[in-house]
Each structure stands twice: as structure tokens, then as C-alpha cells.
Design an enzyme around this catalytic site. Structure first.
Site, PDB file in Angstrom:
ATOM      1  N   LYS A  72       0.882  -1.163   0.000  1.00  0.00           N
ATOM      2  CA  LYS A  72       0.000   0.000   0.000  1.00  0.00           C
ATOM      3  C   LYS A  72       0.917   1.209   0.000  1.00  0.00           C
ATOM      4  O   LYS A  72       1.636   1.466   0.965  1.00  0.00           O
ATOM      5  CB  LYS A  72      -0.892  -0.020   1.239  1.00  0.00           C
ATOM      6  N   GLY A 124      -7.630  10.056   9.884  1.00  0.00           N
ATOM      7  CA  GLY A 124      -7.908  10.291  11.295  1.00  0.00           C
ATOM      8  C   GLY A 124      -8.955  11.362  11.562  1.00  0.00           C
ATOM      9  O   GLY A 124      -9.289  11.616  12.703  1.00  0.00           O
ATOM     10  N   ALA A 157      -9.330   6.337   4.394  1.00  0.00           N
ATOM     11  CA  ALA A 157      -9.082   7.527   5.217  1.00  0.00           C
ATOM     12  C   ALA A 157     -10.310   8.421   5.377  1.00  0.00           C
ATOM     13  O   ALA A 157     -11.014   8.733   4.418  1.00  0.00           O
ATOM     14  CB  ALA A 157      -7.940   8.377   4.673  1.00  0.00           C
ATOM     15  N   GLY A 158     -10.533   8.804   6.612  1.00  0.00           N
ATOM     16  CA  GLY A 158     -11.562   9.789   6.912  1.00  0.00           C
ATOM     17  C   GLY A 158     -12.920   9.204   7.269  1.00  0.00           C
ATOM     18  O   GLY A 158     -13.808   9.935   7.692  1.00  0.00           O
ATOM     19  N   ASN A 170      -9.402   2.619  10.044  1.00  0.00           N
ATOM     20  CA  ASN A 170      -8.477   2.391  11.148  1.00  0.00           C
ATOM     21  C   ASN A 170      -8.882   3.205  12.376  1.00  0.00           C
ATOM     22  O   ASN A 170      -9.373   2.671  13.357  1.00  0.00           O
ATOM     23  CB  ASN A 170      -7.049   2.739  10.713  1.00  0.00           C
ATOM     24  N   THR A 171      -8.742   4.527  12.291  1.00  0.00           N
ATOM     25  CA  THR A 171      -8.970   5.374  13.471  1.00  0.00           C
ATOM     26  C   THR A 171     -10.330   5.120  14.121  1.00  0.00           C
ATOM     27  O   THR A 171     -10.425   5.044  15.347  1.00  0.00           O
ATOM     28  CB  THR A 171      -8.854   6.859  13.080  1.00  0.00           C
TER      29      THR A 171
END
Lengths: 265, 383
Positions: free
Chosen positions: A107, A168, A194-195, A216-217
Site C-alpha cells: 500500500k 484520522g 481515510a476519513g 483504522n482510526t
């Protein structure tokens, strides 16, 4: 209704010739402990899990809070190059991971500024070209830029991974309009990365026709990591089903009572 | 460094916020300003001033929750670990507050570690599990010249992926030399952003050059240093003002050196030589207010917390915005491998727990201790 299992079996996600039943990928940073990560992974049913190469010591997996819970037989461990600022750095990291025995998948994350961790399109394109020549399967993290997505696809990347919002930020699909174009134009899987801060964001991306999402976050920051991962798994499946089922178009106004083309009748 | 150095553009920003203006803004700040600051997505300097003012004290709990949210979002529930290695305690500066100063009159041997001795220190710390070290010297370009620093960085890199330095202010070309050898970070405390205090506590030597020191962090950033750590030595002057100026410096560096990660430390003067009196001490509560205000103003900036602070307080500060902690530290050259030799220490360590004990405390606080967050491959090809 089509049973969920059947749907997933008949509708695999195919990346570089490899099939996956889950369309939810998980990032491993930011978790408070190995147990928390492990719970999230289990409930997520994810098959692709990404790991920052800068964060782990591949020569000493035992005792590491990330590597110790990742069973390579169960997950495709997707090394990422986060922290790299130039194409050369990213390529070196990818080679290192391959030399340490990970599959030649990477990645590609080229985030030269540490504040918002936004991807550098120029270095990403360069690195993708170098890595593809060396036989890597490349999944690039990119700004939601439809032209860049096409350029990468033409180079031979396995996917494109546009961001929904800065890493994040939990802000959801702030780049929705551009992601729609990317999805419409893409010949490789589009993974929204992301986001995505809530399951509804993930469902929204899947309803639009994204092939997968990466989270993830939102999982690491939840009070109950397992439950949140389960919620995302359901949202991804729901969004995918809705997409396959064919969502009706949104109408801004009611059908006009005096149609403009009525005179043709 | 005979003549005054060229001003960094940051000097102008600092000049735009002189003490008198800042005190006035803080005095004017009311509960309403604090409330507005807490609700804003992007804070203005005036908002920061409100959060640093006494008016914000009743809102400390709310600030703590916001600070925790920001930190977790950007850094997750993780704490990075590092350890200092004091290479030399020889110092030509005469900073009134420092244990290494010539005039401090402290007993203890002064020396500069040889390469073999540095290896011995690295070896022990690597076996504890450290992957990130901070190399320190006094302000002594003769005892520890750039060439010596370069050798030390290269040597430490054989043991640790991440090597930073905390040494005297260098020229950009010298930072560049160290970066080429694998230097990741530079920690450089301004000590105080208040010019008059700066002149008072640095009575002689090259360190008197305020402008040269003020520009050092951006020289390091321009030379390709990835991690820039700032800080004011808390206790030299009013912490509310120092905190404000430090935050402006951090924000300036985020723009000027946009490829470098900025972090802030909160070194509180606790142990000082007998000739110095701490005229502006700050309480634990004030330290917490300072950290919270800066976190809310700078959500993406790392916060370092050293063993200057006692164990109990450090553990309580973990969930309030800290991102990096040192552990098992010694502030004397050879302090890890040659414990018997009584070399002079810079200051007294408060948190004397072993690295393993600190790791345990981090886990108990609900955070994942992270030893490694940088890779050799950023610099060199795998062998």
C-alpha cells in the site's frame, strides 16, 4: 432477500487476481493494545490488514503489539509505506518488506507532510512506476483526483485508494463528488481510504459503488473495538447490497405536472 | 558568532506579540472568550491566549476532554518511547539555571564519551528495547565538534532506527551533514522566548545570540530534519507567555518546514544549582493547563514528556496529550554502562523507574507503548 453469505460468495472483491470475500480492510495503527486490535480484527471479518513498515520490526515479530496478532495464514498482510516522503524511500521500504518474506503487495503511502498526512501525487506516481517494474502489486493511497486515478491505473496499479477526508479526521466522504467520478471511470477496484469515521460513512461509500473501504482510526478510537468493527462490517455489506440492488435515483423536485415534452404526445 | 545573527522571519511574528499586548489580551479574556476558543475548529492566537489565561481554569476538565479527543484522533492510543544519551557534560556556556554550567560549582567529573563508550551505552539501551534515542551534549563546539556529533549519530544509527540530537545550535550545512548520516530529529529549546530574561540567564558566551538560537529549528528543518522539538524551560519566565510564544513558534514551523513533524516539550525547572532561584515556578495544575491549551491550539503536534517529572504525575499526564515519553533515563555521560563513575549530571531525574516499569504504567493507562516508529529504510537500502 439474498442471504448475506451467498452474496459475499457470489460477489468477491478481486484484486490482482486474488479473491476476497470481505470488502472491509483494516489499518492497525493507533490501537491501545494487542487485545484491542485482535478484537477489532475478528469482528471486522477483514481479510486484508495493513501495517506501517516504519512501526514494526519485521525481524522481531514476537512481542510486537501489531505483528503478534496477525496470522499470515488468516490475513493478507499489506505493508504500507506511511512516513515516506519520496518515491525512493517508499521503494526502499517495499523492498525491505518483500526481503523479509511478506507477499510483494504494497500500500503506497507517500505523505510528505506530517500534519494532515495528505498524499503527494507526484512522488506516488513515480514510486508506483518503479514498484510495478519490480513486480509489486501496488495499491496507492491518493487524493480523490480522477485524473491521477486514471494515470495510476494505466501504469498498472492493482487498485486506487482515494481518501474520503484527511486520515484520522472521521469526517466522512468530503470528497464525494470526485470519488463518484473515480468510481465511474475506474477499471480497477476503488477502495475508499481515510476519513471514514462512522459505519454510515462506509455504507455511503459502498452504496456509491466503491469496491471496498479501509478503516483504522474509527475502530481504534471506539470504546468497544470489537463492536465498532462489527458495525463497520455490517455497514459495508449493507452498502454493497444496496449498490447491487440498484438504488433509486435521488429526486430534487417532484415530477413536474406540466411536462416540457408533453407536446410530443 | 561575534556579530548578531540574521533574524528569522519568526522574530517578526514574535515581535508582533510583545509581552504588553499579550498580557492585555489575557487580562481582557473572559469566560465567553474561553467558550468560543473551545468551540472553534481552527484557533486564532487570541483563542490560545484565552485558554492560557486564568479565566480558563474553571474549564480545565472540558479542556482535558477536548485535548484527549484531539490527541487520540491524531496519534491514537499510543505512546512513543525514547531515551537520552548524554555524550558530554563539558560546557562553555554559563546558563545560570543549568547543572552543567561552569559557574554552577557542582562537583563531578566532566568528560566526553569516546566512541567505544558511546557503543557501550547504545548496547545496553538497545537491549532494553529502545529504538529511538536522543544524543545530548553541552554547549561545547570544541569538546564535541560537529565531526564528533556526526560520528556519534552514525554510530548510534547502527543500534537504533531513530536518532535525534539535543546539542548547541548549528549552521544549516552542519545539520545537513548529520541528516546525511541518518539524523531524524533535532530537539532545541529556546529556553525562554523573552529577550530580557534570555539575556539575564545567559550572561556570556556564544549562546547569548538570541536570534541565532531562535532560527536554529528552522535551519534544521530546511536541512531535512524530520522531527523538530521545541520548548521553553518552564520556570525562567511567566509560563502563560512562554507557552503562547512556543505555540506560535510551532505553528510557524509547521508552515515554514512543512515536511517536518513538530513536537513540543514541557521541561519544568525543578532541580537547579544553588546560585539560581526559580522565580516563576509553576504548579502541576498550571502545567496541565499549559499542555491542554497547547494541545487544543496544535492538535497535530507531538508532546514529549521526560523523566524530569515524577512518576505519579507522568502517569496522570499520559491521557492528556502526551505522545512521547523517555524512560529509565540518566543525565550523566556514561550513566548506563558506567554507573560507578560519578560524572556530573545535568539535572536530577524524578521518575527513576526502569523502562519496563514505565512500559507497564503506559499499558495500565490504556495506551500501547511504541518502541519503533521510524525505519532505517528511510535512509538506506536494505542489506
Amino acid at each position: 432477500m439474498v442471504p448475506m453469505k451467498t452474496l459475499m460468495n457470489k460477489d468477491p472483491l478481486v484484486i490482482a487476481g486474488r479473491s476476497f470475500r470481505s470488502r472491509l480492510m483494516v489499518g492497525t495503527g493507533k490501537f491501545p493494545s494487542a487485545e484491542a486490535l485482535s478484537k477489532a480484527l475478528q469482528s471486522s471479518k477483514a481479510e486484508i490488514v495493513t501495517v506501517a513498515l516504519r512501526r514494526v520490526d519485521l525481524s522481531k515479530p514476537q512481542g510486537d503489539s501489531i505483528l503478534s496478532v496477525l496470522d499470515p495464514a488468516k490475513y493478507l498482510i499489506l505493508p504500507n509505506t506511511s512516513g515516506a516522503r519520496t518515491a525512493e524511500e517508499a521503494v526502499r521500504l517495499a523492498r525491505l518488506a518483500r526481503a523479509m518474506g511478506l507477499p510483494p503487495w504494497v500500500k503506497l503511502e507517500l505523505t510528505p507532510e506530517p500534519r494532515y498526512l495528505l498524499p503527494d501525487p507526484v512522488e506516488t506516481l513515480k514510486a508506483a512506476e518503479m514498484l510495478i517494474k519490480e513486480g509489486f502489486v501496488v495499491l496507492p493511497y491518493i487524493q480523490a483526483d480522477p485524473i491521477l486515478a486514471k494515470r495510476l491505473e494505466e501504469l498498472g496499479t492493482a487498485t486506487v485508494m482515494p481518501l474520503g477526508a484527511p486520515i484520522g479526521s472521521n469526517r466522512g466522504l468530503r470528497t464525494r463528488d470526485m470519488i463518484r467520478i473515480i468510481i465511474e471511470q475506474a477499471k480497477v477496484p476503488v477502495v475508499v481510504d481515510a476519513g471514514l469515521g462512522a459505519p454510515s460513512h462506509a455504507a455511503e461509500a459502498m452504496e456509491m459503488g466503491a469496491d471496498a473501504v479501509l478503516v483504522n482510526t474509527a475502530l481504534a478510537d471506539a470504546a468497544d473495538h470489537g463492536m465498532m468493527a462489527g458495525a463497520f462490517a455490517l455497514a459495508v455489506e449493507a452498502g454493497r447490497m444496496a449498490y447491487l440492488a440498484g438504488l433509486g435515483p435521488e429526486r430534487e423536485t417532484a415530477a413536474a405536472s406540466s411536462p416540457l415534452t408533453g407536446f410530443l404526445e | 558568532m561575534e556579530k548578531a545573527s540574521k533574524n528569522s522571519p519568526f522574530a517578526e511574528i514574535l515581535a508582533a506579540w510583545p509581552e504588553a499586548r499579550l498580557r492585555e489580551v489575557m487580562a481582557r479574556a473572559g469566560l465567553e472568550d474561553v467558550r468560543r476558543a473551545l468551540g472553534r475548529e481552527q484557533l486564532f492566537p487570541e483563542d490560545l491566549a484565552a485558554l492560557l489565561s486564568p479565566e480558563a481554569v474553571p474549564r480545565l476538565e472540558e479542556m482535558a476532554h477536548l485535548a484527549q479527543r484531539h490527541t487520540r484522533r491524531h496519534f491514537g492510543r499510543t505512546i512513543g518511547l525514547y531515551v537520552p544519551i548524554y555524550l558530554s557534560n563539558i560546557c562553555n556556556a554559563d546558563c545560570l539555571y543549568c547543572g552543567y554550567a561552569l559557574g554552577a560549582g557542582r562537583p563531578g567529573a566532566r568528560r566526553t564519551l569516546t566512541q567505544e563508550e558511546i557503543r557501550a551505552e547504545c548496547d545496553i539501551l538497545a537491549r532494553h528495547g529502545f529504538q529511538s534515542v536522543l544524543l545530548l551534549t553541552g554547549d561545547a563546539p570544541k569538546a564535541a565538534p560537529v565531526k564528533y556529533l556526526a560520528e556519534a549519530v552514525a554510530l548510534a544509527r547502527e543500534y537504533f532506527p531513530s536518532v535525534s540530537v539535543e546539542v548547541y545550535a548549528l549552521k544549516e550545512e552542519d545539520y545537513r551533514k548529520l541528516v546525511a548520516l541518518g539524523l531524524e530529529g533535532v530537539t532545541l529549546y529556546m529556553e525562554t522566548y523573552h529577550r530580557e530574561t534570555y539575556a539575564q540567564v545567559h550572561p556570556r558566551g556564544r549562546k547569548r545570540d538570541f536570534a541565532y538560537r531562535l532560527g536554529a529549528s528552522e535551519r534544521a528543518g530546511q536541512a531535512g530534519v524530520r522531527r523538530l522539538s521545541l520548548g521553553a524551560l518552564l520556570g525562567l519566565y511567566d509560563w502563560r507567555l512562554e507557552g503562547f510564544w512556543t505555540a506560535l513558534h510551532a505553528r510557524y514551523l509547521q508552515k515554514e518546514c512543512w515536511q517536518s513533524a513538530i513536537s513540543v516539550s514541557f521541561p519544568r525547572l525543578l532541580s537547579v544549582p544553588p546560585r539560581f532561584t526559580i522565580r516563576y515556578p509553576l504548579t502541576d495544575k498550571e502545567l496541565v493547563q499549559l499542555m491542554l491549551a497547547l494541545r487544543i491550539f496544535l492538535p497535530e503536534v507531538g508532546f514529549n514528556l521526560s523523566t524530569r517529572e515524577r512518576a505519579g504525575l507522568r502517569d496522570r499526564l499520559i491521557p492528556l496529550g502526551v505522545t512521547m515519553m523517555s524512560a529509565g533515563s540518566s543525565t550523566r555521560p556514561g550513566g548506563y554502562s558506567n554507573c560507578d563513575e560519578e560524572t556530573l549530571e545535568q539535572f536530577e531525574i524524578e521518575d527513576r523507574r526502569t523502562p519496563a516499569e514505565v512500559v507497564e504504567a503506559i499499558r495500565r493507562a490504556g495506551y500501547d507503548p511504541v518502541w519503533k516508529d521510524f525505519d532505517r529504510a528511510f535512509f538506506e537500502a536494505p542489506t
